[in-house]
Write an enzyme that holds these catalytic residues in place. Structure first.
Site, PDB file in Angstrom:
ATOM      1  N   ARG A  91       0.833  -1.202   0.000  1.00  0.00           N
ATOM      2  CA  ARG A  91       0.000   0.000   0.000  1.00  0.00           C
ATOM      3  C   ARG A  91       0.871   1.256   0.000  1.00  0.00           C
ATOM      4  O   ARG A  91       0.356   2.349  -0.204  1.00  0.00           O
ATOM      5  CB  ARG A  91      -0.868   0.067   1.265  1.00  0.00           C
ATOM      6  N   ARG A 130     -24.834  -2.348  -4.847  1.00  0.00           N
ATOM      7  CA  ARG A 130     -24.697  -3.488  -3.915  1.00  0.00           C
ATOM      8  C   ARG A 130     -25.811  -3.501  -2.878  1.00  0.00           C
ATOM      9  O   ARG A 130     -26.163  -2.473  -2.307  1.00  0.00           O
ATOM     10  CB  ARG A 130     -23.361  -3.386  -3.155  1.00  0.00           C
ATOM     11  N   ARG A 174     -14.101   7.241  -0.928  1.00  0.00           N
ATOM     12  CA  ARG A 174     -13.223   6.058  -0.911  1.00  0.00           C
ATOM     13  C   ARG A 174     -12.344   6.040  -2.154  1.00  0.00           C
ATOM     14  O   ARG A 174     -11.182   5.649  -2.107  1.00  0.00           O
ATOM     15  CB  ARG A 174     -14.056   4.772  -0.853  1.00  0.00           C
TER      16      ARG A 174
HETATM   17  P1  AMP Z   1      -8.506  -4.266   3.323  1.00  0.00           P
HETATM   18  O1  AMP Z   1      -9.310  -5.485   3.648  1.00  0.00           O
HETATM   19  O2  AMP Z   1      -7.396  -4.548   2.330  1.00  0.00           O
HETATM   20  O3  AMP Z   1      -9.339  -3.078   2.914  1.00  0.00           O
HETATM   21  O4  AMP Z   1      -7.751  -3.840   4.677  1.00  0.00           O
HETATM   22  C1  AMP Z   1      -8.452  -3.512   5.833  1.00  0.00           C
HETATM   23  C2  AMP Z   1      -7.563  -2.698   6.772  1.00  0.00           C
HETATM   24  O5  AMP Z   1      -6.407  -3.456   7.130  1.00  0.00           O
HETATM   25  C3  AMP Z   1      -7.010  -1.415   6.161  1.00  0.00           C
HETATM   26  O6  AMP Z   1      -7.913  -0.350   6.306  1.00  0.00           O
HETATM   27  C4  AMP Z   1      -5.755  -1.196   6.988  1.00  0.00           C
HETATM   28  O7  AMP Z   1      -6.052  -0.699   8.279  1.00  0.00           O
HETATM   29  C5  AMP Z   1      -5.253  -2.627   7.171  1.00  0.00           C
HETATM   30  N1  AMP Z   1      -4.336  -3.028   6.089  1.00  0.00           N
HETATM   31  C6  AMP Z   1      -4.532  -4.013   5.162  1.00  0.00           C
HETATM   32  N2  AMP Z   1      -3.487  -4.125   4.335  1.00  0.00           N
HETATM   33  C7  AMP Z   1      -2.588  -3.182   4.742  1.00  0.00           C
HETATM   34  C8  AMP Z   1      -1.300  -2.772   4.283  1.00  0.00           C
HETATM   35  N3  AMP Z   1      -0.707  -3.354   3.228  1.00  0.00           N
HETATM   36  N4  AMP Z   1      -0.684  -1.778   4.969  1.00  0.00           N
HETATM   37  C9  AMP Z   1      -1.236  -1.184   6.035  1.00  0.00           C
HETATM   38  N5  AMP Z   1      -2.448  -1.513   6.500  1.00  0.00           N
HETATM   39  C10 AMP Z   1      -3.124  -2.491   5.872  1.00  0.00           C
END
Ligand code: AMP
Length: 221
Positions: A91, A130, A174
């Site tokens: 990310r 959705r 978003r």
């Molecule tokens: P996601 O399901 O990919 O939207 O991730 C949910 C949450 O997990 C995000 O809002 C972040 O808080 C954390 N997260 C997931 N992947 C990462 C990443 N590569 N780096 C930092 N935080 C992450």
């Protein structure tokens, strides 16, 4: 058969989840979603979970070192006949650089980075369509299933609703956040010759076929 390790990038609604599922079942990819791994850690209330929880609840990124350690651990366990599909990672540029270093350290090629491209208007159309069932958790779409808010779920009878973050205004927010986060990453991988853009507004089957071809052959030129 030769296969390539993959990173999937794309805005919410680009179909990352759906295509990751196909690549996992049809091509045996190991699907590594950092969001899923972190949610498991939070549920288990282990050390990582306790540290990640506050950031996740605030909708912020978890600190780079925690996520990098998590991914490094998985990468080091990969067999030479196993291929991974990363979703939700990297990310940040720090994460991308750390990944490149981890892979060099274990003597693995750098992955192909697939950018699933969808216009803003299409993202808003898909996500605002959705509908969720509170009873069984099934996700429907007005465009595909013809079901709308207040209709009953065909599977369990629950009354369908729309998530508050699927309202058009929230979707636009978003999208802006995604664009800011992803712009640097896309540029980073473009400069390294790892980026391939796929038109994710085509039908699901066309996108799937293109991904399967990329997964087998790498770049298509
Ligand atoms: P996601 O399901 O990919 O939207 O991730 C949910 C949450 O997990 C995000 O809002 C972040 O808080 C954390 N997260 C997931 N992947 C990462 C990443 N590569 N780096 C930092 N935080 C992450």
């Amino acid at each position: 058969m030769a296969q390539h390790d993959l990173i999937l990038l794309g805005p919410p609604g680009a179909g990352k989840g759906t295509h990751a599922e196909y690549l996992k079942t049809d091509m045996n990819y190991m699907h590594l979603s950092t969001g899923d791994l972190l949610r498991v850690a939070v549920a288990a209330q282990n050390n990582l979970g306790k540290q990640a929880q506050t950031y996740m609840e605030a909708g912020e990124l978890v600190p780079d070192d925690l996520v990098i350690d998590l991914v490094a651990e998985r990468m080091e366990q990969l067999g030479s006949d196993e291929y991974y599909l990363l979703d939700g990672f990297p990310r940040t540029i720090v994460q991308a650089e750390a990944l490149a270093e981890i892979l060099e350290g274990i003597g693995r090629e750098q992955p192909l980075v697939i950018n699933l491209a969808v216009s803003d208007a299409e993202v808003v159309r898909r996500l605002s369509g959705r509908r969720m069932c509170p009873g069984c958790g099934t996700i429907y779409n007005v465009h595909r299933d013809g079901l709308d808010i207040g209709d009953n779920c065909p599977q369990c009878g629950g009354e369908l609703y729309q998530r508050s973050d699927d309202q058009p205004e929230a979707i636009r927010n978003r999208l802006e956040v995604y664009k800011q986060d992803s712009a640097l990453l896309i540029e980073y991988y473009r400069q390294r010759g790892q980026l391939v853009t796929v038109d994710a507004e085509q039908g699901q089957e066309e996108v799937s076929a293109e991904l399967a071809q990329l997964a087998r052959r790498g770049r298509l030129y």
